[in-house]
Design an enzyme around this catalytic site. Structure first.
Site, mmCIF file in Angstrom:
data_model
loop_
_atom_site.group_PDB
_atom_site.id
_atom_site.type_symbol
_atom_site.label_atom_id
_atom_site.label_comp_id
_atom_site.label_asym_id
_atom_site.label_seq_id
_atom_site.Cartn_x
_atom_site.Cartn_y
_atom_site.Cartn_z
ATOM 1 N N ASP A 444 24.443 7.345 59.732
ATOM 2 C CA ASP A 444 24.045 8.045 61.078
ATOM 3 C C ASP A 444 23.046 7.837 61.260
ATOM 4 O O ASP A 444 21.782 7.980 60.101
ATOM 5 C CB ASP A 444 24.971 9.420 61.250
ATOM 6 C CG ASP A 444 24.695 9.573 62.827
ATOM 7 O OD1 ASP A 444 24.927 8.281 63.594
ATOM 8 O OD2 ASP A 444 25.695 10.162 63.328
ATOM 9 N N ASP A 507 29.721 6.540 71.384
ATOM 10 C CA ASP A 507 30.251 8.592 71.254
ATOM 11 C C ASP A 507 30.584 7.991 72.521
ATOM 12 O O ASP A 507 31.446 9.457 72.795
ATOM 13 C CB ASP A 507 28.719 9.149 71.295
ATOM 14 C CG ASP A 507 28.776 9.936 70.077
ATOM 15 O OD1 ASP A 507 29.335 8.856 68.965
ATOM 16 O OD2 ASP A 507 27.484 10.123 69.867
HETATM 17 C C1 GLA Z 1 26.550 10.748 65.818
HETATM 18 C C2 GLA Z 1 27.584 10.264 66.403
HETATM 19 C C3 GLA Z 1 28.856 10.801 66.073
HETATM 20 C C4 GLA Z 1 28.841 12.223 65.238
HETATM 21 C C5 GLA Z 1 27.905 12.991 65.346
HETATM 22 C C6 GLA Z 1 27.827 14.172 64.375
HETATM 23 O O1 GLA Z 1 25.664 11.677 68.006
HETATM 24 O O2 GLA Z 1 27.263 8.824 67.299
HETATM 25 O O3 GLA Z 1 30.361 10.184 66.105
HETATM 26 O O4 GLA Z 1 29.218 11.549 63.994
HETATM 27 O O5 GLA Z 1 26.118 12.285 65.763
HETATM 28 O O6 GLA Z 1 26.301 14.536 64.357
#
Ligand code: GLA
Length: 684
Positions: A444, A507
């Protein structure tokens, strides 16, 4: 022959297209043609271009392959440098070419300085695509500063084209838009360094193309991080497009003997509309993916538990997930350091003993015993100011080190331009994979770069270092799949796809919003890399409640994942999930490897219809988010089936047998009822 060279004329042929240019009498590298396949390069009349008036000089009206800053060029140029003595004008000449099978290099050299430019064209015949990139070398004694560099320029002999790209922000990636090209310029870009949710590095230009008809000119830049595209309709009725590195806050120094290689621009022309473009780009995307394996059904607890991960709870989730048919169990954020919120832990990649008293092993063993693969989340490019890593190495972040650094999401960006930082990250991941039986990493990145200080090459170097680390990790741990996540879908680009294996698309897991996101995603990027989850309702973003079946069908358009709190599932949810996951496994070869079509909706009701073809099987996905007054069914005409084959399919509990010819021309009537209605029909 893919490439024909005759007396300074160059013809590049793919199976169905041609691209031609020449060195003209005045020494300009002049574009001659881009479009449907032509037979000969000899027929072109290459007359001398004379200035129309002193205000329309030759350099301005010639369709150059790679215009460089200087002389009478007032349009956008592809290359701008500073020589050691302060000169900024480039004046190059064509000095020769090299041809090796389907790869052509055109060599240009500055008349007075040690600057060499090599234009590269790699013809991919069967995909009807050409890769273009540029190598700039410094063969002089003094250093050269590159202020701006693009991979290529394309010249389209049309005006008033329509430009297509995506816009968006967090939770709203891949919102497609079209914009009329007219006089003036269109810029689209990313300036954020690590990723972007805003625009994507590609152009699609057409006049009136639809999914199956019409001319489309397109190009996709293989570059994550900062990029820039410029579309310029010239005063002479043509359209120029340049794509390459963003010149915003950019400078790269080339010492004597050094070279700089631009990212590749993958260009193509379709006379059969947007669908044909997507098929070729999907095939290209699939061809650069390192791991072509069938993607497994994944479970990820992020939406269900957020930072509250612990060994027992995760094991309980894993048991439930296995029962449903999940094949890959991924622990998301929160397993390391003192990570209970966004404000701590990043950089401290030791297992949190409160949450996992005996380390990760018992959980991993448990997951493996349940027959699933194990995956884990990391965000290696970042550090929290509270983390031990930052306390020990405050000098490892991008910062002026005079001002107080500015966190975002509670975190700072590690300076990957420092070798000790990339070593730290590489070793951390290598150890994590070496010490634990891990099959999948979700990598990420959750904030843009800022405070880059004096070095203007950072924007470019950072992303290249990310790829370098992934490359090394892949070399040592070739079986591990790595998902590219950037606060959702911020790292969706072709270069990322060359190193990473999956994209976390967004997300935003609302099944209806996802149809829009997935549709735009599908213009360029392959379905196999499109991760999509089924999550709980009301959705955390939209607050919408959508039936579980529709949520599954929407997520089954890509590589299926489950993000629900499955511990709260009742019998109905459990049995539907089992059924859907089993169905997905049955059809996923078609979904992940098939030819994807965005079908036309002929009803007054807003059906969303998609089709996948693979070998002699086919799938139809239909979604009806809302039934309106006057509801009637929709007539679906399928695409690119075998006209002779008799396909069998079931609709409303009844079995039918129809020829491909019938299904494509007469089509079938499908009627969905109610709101958030959806179905998947299989043809074999
Ligand atoms: C980001 C990712 C999510 C999750 C969060 C965790 O927002 O897109 O899918 O993994 O971080 O902090």
């Amino acid at each position: 022959m893919a490439i024909v060279v005759r007396e300074n004329r160059f013809l590049l042929n793919t199976n169905n297209n041609s691209y031609a240019f020449c060195v003209d009498g005045a020494g300009y590298l002049r574009n001659l043609y881009w479009g449907k396949k032509i037979n000969s390069i000899d027929e072109f009349e290459i007359d001398t271009i004379n200035e129309v008036s002193t205000n329309d000089p030759v350099a301005e009206i010639t369709n150059e392959e790679y215009p460089a800053h200087g002389s009478f060029r007032y349009k956008e140029t592809c290359l701008k440098v500073q020589f050691g003595d302060g000169t900024r004008e480039i004046r190059y000449q064509y000095v020769g070419h090299e041809l090796k099978e389907n790869h052509l290099k055109v060599n240009l050299k500055d008349e007075n300085y040690g600057l060499e430019i090599e234009l590269n064209y790699l013809v991919i015949e069967k995909l009807d695509l050409i890769e273009r990139w540029t190598v700039v070398g410094n063969r002089g004694n003094q250093s050269i500063k590159i202020d701006s560099i693009y991979s290529a320029q394309v010249h389209i002999p049309e005006n008033n084209l329509r430009f297509r790209n995506s816009f968006g922000h967090w939770g709203a990636e891949q919102q497609g838009f079209t914009q009329q090209v007219s006089h003036g310029k269109i810029y689209f870009e990313n300036r954020r360094g690590v990723s972007t949710h805003n625009h994507n590095p590609y152009f699609i230009l057409d006049k009136n193309a639809d999914e199956t008809n019409g001319e489309v000119y397109f190009g996709v830049l293989k570059q994550g991080g900062n990029f820039k595209g410029i579309i310029e309709q010239t005063q002479y009725g043509h359209t120029l497009v340049q794509m390459g590195l963003n010149d915003y806050d950019f400078q790269i120094n080339l010492d004597s003997g050094e070279e700089f290689v631009t990212p590749k621009l993958v260009i193509g022309y379709s006379e059969k509309g947007l669908g044909n473009m997507s098929h070729r780009l999907h095939a290209y995307g699939n061809s650069i993916m390192r791991n072509p394996s069938t993607r497994k059904v994944l479970y990820n607890s992020w939406e269900a538990t957020e930072f509250k991960v612990d060994a027992n709870e995760q094991l309980k989730l894993a048991e439930k997930a296995a029962e449903l048919g999940v094949e890959l169990f991924v622990v998301d954020d929160g397993w390391f350091g003192r990570r209970d919120s966004i404000n701590d832990g990043l950089g401290d990649w030791w297992v949190n003993k409160d949450k996992f008293p005996e380390g990760l092993k018992p959980l991993i063993d448990g997951v493996k015993k349940l027959g699933m693969d194990f995956g884990i989340w990391i965000e290696p490019e970042m550090v929290n100011p509270n983390a031990d890593l930052y306390k020990n190495h405050p000098e490892w972040i991008y910062s002026s080190h005079v001002r107080t650094p500015e966190p975002s999401r509670g975190q700072l960006v590690l300076n990957l331009c420092k070798p000790e930082v990339t070593e730290f990250i590489y070793n951390m991941i290598d150890n994590l994979l070496g010490e634990n039986d891990i099959d999948y990493i979700k990598w990420d990145v959750n904030r843009p770069i800022s405070e880059t200080g004096g070095d203007q090459s950072i924007w470019y170097t950072h992303i290249m270092k990310v790829y370098e680390i992934v490359d090394r990790i892949k070399a040592k741990h070739p079986k591990v799949l790595i998902e590219a996540c950037a606060s959702g879908g911020g790292r969706t680009d072709l270069q990322t796809l060359e190193y990473f294996d999956d994209f976390w698309t967004s997300d935003n897991t609302d099944a209806l919003d996802r149809l829009t996101i997935q549709r735009t995603y599908s213009y360029v990027y392959p379905i196999k890399a499109m991760r999509a989850w089924v999550t709980d309702c009301p959705n955390f973003l939209s607050k919408r409640v959508i039936p579980l079946k529709f949520r599954y069908h929407s997520a089954m358009m890509g590589t299926l994942g489950i993000g629900c709190n499955i511990l709260k599932f009742g019998e109905t949810e459990k049995s539907l999930s089992k059924e859907m996951i089993a169905q997905y496994k049955e059809i996923r070869e078609i979904v992940q490897n098939g030819e994807f079509h965005r079908l036309e909706n002929r009803s007054t009701n807003t059906y969303e219809i998609f089709q996948y073809n693979h070998r002699d099987e086919s799938l139809l996905y239909l979604f009806l988010p809302m039934t309106k007054i006057g509801h009637k069914g929709t007539n679906v005409k399928m695409r690119n089936l075998n006209p002779e084959k008799i396909y069998t399919y079931s609709l409303n509990g009844k079995e039918f047998k129809k020829s491909g010819n019938y299904l494509m021309n007469v089509g079938i009537e499908v009627k969905l009822e109610g709101d958030y209605s959806s179905t998947i029909i299989k043809f074999n």
